[in-house]
Write an enzyme that holds these catalytic residues in place. Structure first.
Site, PDB file in Angstrom:
ATOM      1  N   CYS A  55       0.835  -1.216   0.000  1.00 29.75           N
ATOM      2  CA  CYS A  55       0.000   0.000   0.000  1.00 29.75           C
ATOM      3  C   CYS A  55       0.861   1.254   0.000  1.00 29.75           C
ATOM      4  CB  CYS A  55      -0.927   0.012   1.213  1.00 29.75           C
ATOM      5  SG  CYS A  55      -2.130  -1.320   1.223  1.00 29.75           S
ATOM      6  N   ARG A 132      -7.808  -4.748  -3.041  1.00 32.61           N
ATOM      7  CA  ARG A 132      -7.408  -3.590  -3.859  1.00 32.61           C
ATOM      8  C   ARG A 132      -8.392  -3.415  -5.003  1.00 32.61           C
ATOM      9  NH1 ARG A 132      -2.575  -2.432  -1.765  1.00 32.61           N
ATOM     10  NH2 ARG A 132      -1.516  -4.238  -0.874  1.00 32.61           N
TER      11      ARG A 132
HETATM   12  C1  BEZ Z   1       0.573  -4.634   1.816  1.00 38.50           C
HETATM   13  O1  BEZ Z   1       1.774  -4.812   1.778  1.00 38.50           O
HETATM   14  O2  BEZ Z   1       0.068  -3.568   1.457  1.00 38.50           O
HETATM   15  C2  BEZ Z   1      -0.297  -5.746   2.289  1.00 38.50           C
HETATM   16  C3  BEZ Z   1       0.144  -7.047   2.109  1.00 38.50           C
HETATM   17  C4  BEZ Z   1      -0.642  -8.089   2.554  1.00 38.50           C
HETATM   18  C5  BEZ Z   1      -1.871  -7.836   3.140  1.00 38.50           C
HETATM   19  C6  BEZ Z   1      -2.314  -6.518   3.268  1.00 38.50           C
HETATM   20  C7  BEZ Z   1      -1.528  -5.460   2.834  1.00 38.50           C
END
Ligand code: BEZ
Length: 217
Positions: A55, A132
């Site tokens: 993110c 997402r």
């Molecule tokens: C992230 O790195 O944004 C992420 C990875 C796994 C689950 C949720 C967020």
């Protein structure tokens, strides 16, 4: 937060052509109402959680391309279940670490009321993290395209811009955007629905596969 290898949940129950459900919520730029963005394009997207690696890279990448979205008369709006103060703390960290200020609104959705309305979380899901999901909303407030990626795969900002370019180009011309189309490249003419034109066409494909110049944007 769900494990990175958890199965992806279904994408939105909303469909292309639906009016984007309206909502009003607190955000990092103050209260926002979705319908107030009518008249412009809007990319509304959810992210699983603040302070997570993928993110963070998405927000840095989007903030760096903020002018490219503005040039397309397109606003950005992000959303997660995290609180407004978590969003603030994350944006401060991003500014200090990456030297970029995220100025588009990040909405807080602690009760999941928006995430559920948009199918960003499934109704039976105990985990509040949103996948997402990205909605491309036109100036009339209509959903024109959507994408859904798992938590462990970051979105492509060039692809988001390409989708916008494609939607704007087909609206301006009535033509069709072929595979791998990029802004400035020829579009395709809609195929004829007249059998006489099919038989009269010079080439076997030219009645349904004819490049046309895109109108300048
Ligand atoms: C992230 O790195 O944004 C992420 C990875 C796994 C689950 C949720 C967020």
């Amino acid at each position: 937060m769900e494990p990175a290898n958890a199965p992806a949940r279904p994408c939105s129950g909303l469909r292309i052509g639906d009016v984007a459900p309206d909502f009003e919520a607190r955000s990092t730029i103050g209260p926002v109402r979705l319908s107030a963005f009518r008249g412009r394009w809007l990319v509304l997207f959810s992210h699983p959680a603040d302070f997570t690696p993928v993110c963070t890279t998405e927000f840095v990448a989007l903030a760096r391309e903020a002018e490219a979205f503005a040039a397309r008369d397109c606003a950005l709006m992000a959303l997660s279940v995290d609180s407004l103060f978590s969003h603030f703390a994350w944006l401060r960290m991003i500014r200090d670490r990456f030297g970029i200020e995220v100025r588009f609104p990040i909405v807080e959705d602690p009760t999941l009321v928006i995430g559920r309305a948009y199918g960003m979380v499934s109704a039976q899901d105990a985990d509040s993290a949103t996948v997402r999901t990205t909605f491309f909303i036109d100036p009339r407030g209509v959903i024109r395209a959507m994408t859904c990626y798992p938590a462990n795969l970051g979105r492509s900002v060039p692809e988001m811009l390409r989708i916008l370019d494609g939607l704007q180009a087909i609206d301006a011309s009535g033509a069709l955007a072929p595979a791998n189309w990029q802004a400035g490249e020829p579009l395709l003419a809609p195929p004829t629905q007249d059998l006489d034109q099919v038989f009269a066409a010079e080439e076997a494909t030219s009645w349904f596969l004819t490049p046309v110049e895109a109108a300048p944007q």
